[in-house]
Write a protein that holds these residues in place. Structure first.
Motif, PDB file in Angstrom:
ATOM      1  N   UNK A 159      24.771  62.214   6.166  1.00  0.00           N
ATOM      2  CA  UNK A 159      24.668  60.765   5.980  1.00  0.00           C
ATOM      3  C   UNK A 159      25.410  60.348   4.718  1.00  0.00           C
ATOM      4  N   UNK A 160      26.197  59.277   4.823  1.00  0.00           N
ATOM      5  CA  UNK A 160      26.937  58.783   3.662  1.00  0.00           C
ATOM      6  C   UNK A 160      25.970  58.169   2.651  1.00  0.00           C
ATOM      7  N   UNK A 161      26.172  58.472   1.390  1.00  0.00           N
ATOM      8  CA  UNK A 161      25.289  57.949   0.347  1.00  0.00           C
ATOM      9  C   UNK A 161      23.913  58.602   0.352  1.00  0.00           C
ATOM     10  N   UNK A 162      23.875  59.867   0.754  1.00  0.00           N
ATOM     11  CA  UNK A 162      22.585  60.579   0.844  1.00  0.00           C
ATOM     12  C   UNK A 162      21.871  60.627  -0.509  1.00  0.00           C
ATOM     13  N   UNK A 163      22.618  60.890  -1.574  1.00  0.00           N
ATOM     14  CA  UNK A 163      22.014  60.944  -2.911  1.00  0.00           C
ATOM     15  C   UNK A 163      21.422  59.595  -3.307  1.00  0.00           C
ATOM     16  N   UNK A 186      20.108  57.430  -1.254  1.00  0.00           N
ATOM     17  CA  UNK A 186      18.863  57.279  -0.522  1.00  0.00           C
ATOM     18  C   UNK A 186      17.714  58.018  -1.217  1.00  0.00           C
ATOM     19  N   UNK A 187      18.003  59.178  -1.779  1.00  0.00           N
ATOM     20  CA  UNK A 187      16.974  59.925  -2.501  1.00  0.00           C
ATOM     21  C   UNK A 187      16.494  59.138  -3.718  1.00  0.00           C
ATOM     22  N   UNK A 188      17.449  58.579  -4.471  1.00  0.00           N
ATOM     23  CA  UNK A 188      17.091  57.785  -5.647  1.00  0.00           C
ATOM     24  C   UNK A 188      16.344  56.521  -5.235  1.00  0.00           C
ATOM     25  N   UNK A 189      16.790  55.896  -4.137  1.00  0.00           N
ATOM     26  CA  UNK A 189      16.098  54.694  -3.653  1.00  0.00           C
ATOM     27  C   UNK A 189      14.660  55.004  -3.262  1.00  0.00           C
ATOM     28  N   UNK A 190      14.451  56.159  -2.604  1.00  0.00           N
ATOM     29  CA  UNK A 190      13.098  56.556  -2.220  1.00  0.00           C
ATOM     30  C   UNK A 190      12.210  56.719  -3.451  1.00  0.00           C
ATOM     31  N   UNK A 191      12.779  57.272  -4.513  1.00  0.00           N
ATOM     32  CA  UNK A 191      12.036  57.438  -5.769  1.00  0.00           C
ATOM     33  C   UNK A 191      11.544  56.089  -6.293  1.00  0.00           C
ATOM     34  N   UNK A 192      12.460  55.130  -6.409  1.00  0.00           N
ATOM     35  CA  UNK A 192      12.093  53.841  -7.000  1.00  0.00           C
ATOM     36  C   UNK A 192      11.255  52.985  -6.054  1.00  0.00           C
ATOM     37  N   UNK A 193      11.455  53.121  -4.749  1.00  0.00           N
ATOM     38  CA  UNK A 193      10.614  52.385  -3.798  1.00  0.00           C
ATOM     39  C   UNK A 193       9.171  52.866  -3.894  1.00  0.00           C
ATOM     40  N   UNK A 194       8.983  54.191  -3.909  1.00  0.00           N
ATOM     41  CA  UNK A 194       7.631  54.740  -4.033  1.00  0.00           C
ATOM     42  C   UNK A 194       6.987  54.328  -5.354  1.00  0.00           C
TER      43      UNK A 194
END
Length: 213
Positions: free
Chosen positions: A99-103, A105-113
Motif C-alpha cells: 500500500x502506498x503511504x504505508x508508513x 497510515x501507521x503514524x495516523x493510527x497512532x495519533x487517531x488512537x
C-alpha cells in the motif's frame, strides 16, 4: 552523492540515540527497561499529586475544572499513549506492505488512537476511564503475538524454534505488557473499599467530673 546537511545529520543522530542503534541487544533491553521505569515514576508522581488534591474536594459533587483537566490529560498521556503505541503496531501488521503511504497510515493510527483516548477520558469518569483504557490496552497488546503469527507466519511457535530472538522478544514483551495492563485494569475497575471511620474512644468514668473541677 550529495552530502547530507548539518540539520539532517543531527536529526539522524538523535533518531539513532532514541532507537538505541548505538547498543547491542542486551544494552537495548536495559535502555528500554530504564526508559519505561522513568516514565512510570513520572506517571506515578502525577497520579499521586492529583489524588492528594482530589481528597480536598471529596465531599463536593463536582471537581474543580483545573483538576478535572489535569486528570483528563494524565489519562490521555499515560494509558492513552499505550493505546496509541498498540494502534501503531496493529496498523503495522494489518496494512498491506504494497500500500502506498504505508508508513503514514501507521503514524495516523497512532495519533487517531491517542485522540480517541482523549475524547474517552473527557466523556468518562476518572477511575472508569483509567480502567477501560487499560483493559483495552491489555487486550490490544496481548493479541499482538496472535496477530503477528497470522499476518507474518512468524509467530512464537516459529520464532522460538528458529532462534529468532528479535521477533520472539517483541511478542513476549507484548504479551507481558498485556498481562500487566490487565492487572492494572482489574484494580482500577474494582470498586474501592470504603474507609471505615474509627470510633472515638469512650470516656472513662469520672473524666467529666475531673474536667468540670
Amino acid at each position: 552523492g550529495k552530502p547530507e546537511s548539518g540539520a539532517m545529520m543531527t536529526a539522524f543522530s538523535f533518531a539513532g540515540l532514541h532507537m538505541g542503534n548505538f547498543a547491542g541487544p542486551w544494552l537495548r533491553w536495559l535502555y528500554f527497561f530504564f526508559g519505561v521505569a522513568g516514565t512510570a515514576v513520572i506517571g506515578t508522581g502525577l497520579v499521586m499529586w492529583l489524588g492528594k488534591r482530589q481528597l480536598k474536594h471529596a465531599k463536593s459533587e463536582h471537581m474543580p475544572g483545573e483538576l478535572r483537566l489535569v486528570e483528563v490529560l494524565n489519562i490521555a498521556s499515560m494509558s492513552g499513549l499505550l493505546l496509541a503505541v498498540a494502534g501503531f503496531f496493529w496498523a503495522n501488521r494489518l496494512v498491506p506492505i504494497g500500500v502506498e503511504g504505508r508508513a503514514d497510515w501507521e503514524v495516523n493510527a497512532f495519533f487517531i488512537a491517542w485522540g480517541l483516548s482523549l475524547v474517552h477520558a473527557v466523556l468518562r469518569s476518572g477511575r472508569r476511564a483509567w480502567g477501560e483504557q487499560l483493559a483495552l490496552g491489555a487486550l490490544a497488546f496481548a493479541l499482538l503475538p496472535l496477530l503477528n503469527g497470522l499476518s507474518t507466519h512468524r509467530g512464537l511457535n516459529h520464532s522460538l524454534l528458529e532462534g529468532d530472538w528479535a521477533m520472539a522478544g517483541f511478542d513476549l514483551t507484548a504479551l507481558a505488557t498485556g498481562l500487566f495492563l490487565a492487572w492494572l485494569a482489574g484494580k482500577m475497575l474494582r470498586s474501592p473499599k470504603p474507609v471505615a471511620k474509627r470510633p472515638r474512644a469512650a470516656k472513662k468514668p469520672g473524666t467529666e467530673t475531673a474536667e468540670a473541677s
